[in-house]
Write a protein that holds these residues in place. Structure first.
Motif, short mmCIF file in Angstrom:
data_model
loop_
_atom_site.label_atom_id
_atom_site.label_comp_id
_atom_site.label_asym_id
_atom_site.label_seq_id
_atom_site.Cartn_x
_atom_site.Cartn_y
_atom_site.Cartn_z
N CYS A 98 -29.32 41.59 -36.93
CA CYS A 98 -29.15 40.21 -36.52
C CYS A 98 -30.37 39.41 -36.98
O CYS A 98 -31.38 39.98 -37.40
N CYS A 158 -30.70 46.17 -32.19
CA CYS A 158 -30.54 45.78 -30.78
C CYS A 158 -29.09 45.89 -30.30
O CYS A 158 -28.81 45.67 -29.12
N CYS A 206 -25.74 44.60 -34.76
CA CYS A 206 -27.10 44.84 -35.21
C CYS A 206 -27.45 46.31 -34.96
O CYS A 206 -27.23 46.82 -33.86
N CYS A 253 -33.78 40.38 -35.18
CA CYS A 253 -34.36 41.67 -35.58
C CYS A 253 -34.82 41.64 -37.04
O CYS A 253 -35.86 42.21 -37.37
ZN LIG Z 1 -30.79 42.71 -33.48
#
Ligand SMILES: [Zn+2]
Length: 109
Positions: free
Chosen positions: A100, A82, A79, A103
């Motif tokens: 992801c 994050c 991701c 997010c």
């Molecule tokens: Zn993420």
């Protein structure tokens, strides 16, 4: 990553076909005298709709190309927000994703 490569290639040929089909539908508006005002309006509306669909598919197509190019990079499948690994199920469903699930939903995608 071979499964994902396959999915990306499949999605790439799909989006390519969609782009070609949409491109065929995108035509210049014919002169006013040929059709009535209402159908002219409808036609413009239609063209607008096709054009935005075209842009959407084009964006996805470009994202897929990007994904294919970065498939071998160590950052692929992570991701970009994050830095957590993206679940394989998600990558298979949306191989061009760079976020992801968490997010992406937080970003409203
Ligand atoms: Zn993420």
């Amino acid at each position: 990553m071979n499964v994902i490569r396959k999915e990306i290639k499949k999605a790439l040929s799909q989006t390519k076909e969609e782009l070609q089909a949409l491109q065929k539908q995108l035509q210049p508006i014919v002169p006013e005298c040929a059709i009535g005002t209402l159908s002219r309006f409808e036609m413009m509306h239609d063209q607008e709709r096709i054009h935005s669909a075209y842009l959407l598919v084009k964006k996805r197509h470009e994202a897929l190309i990007h994904a294919l190019e970065h498939l071998d990079s160590p950052d692929f499948g992570r991701c970009e927000v994050c830095d957590e690994p993206i679940k394989i199920e998600r990558l298979l469903a949306i191989p061009e994703t760079r976020m992801c699930v968490r997010c992406a939903s937080e970003a409203g995608l």
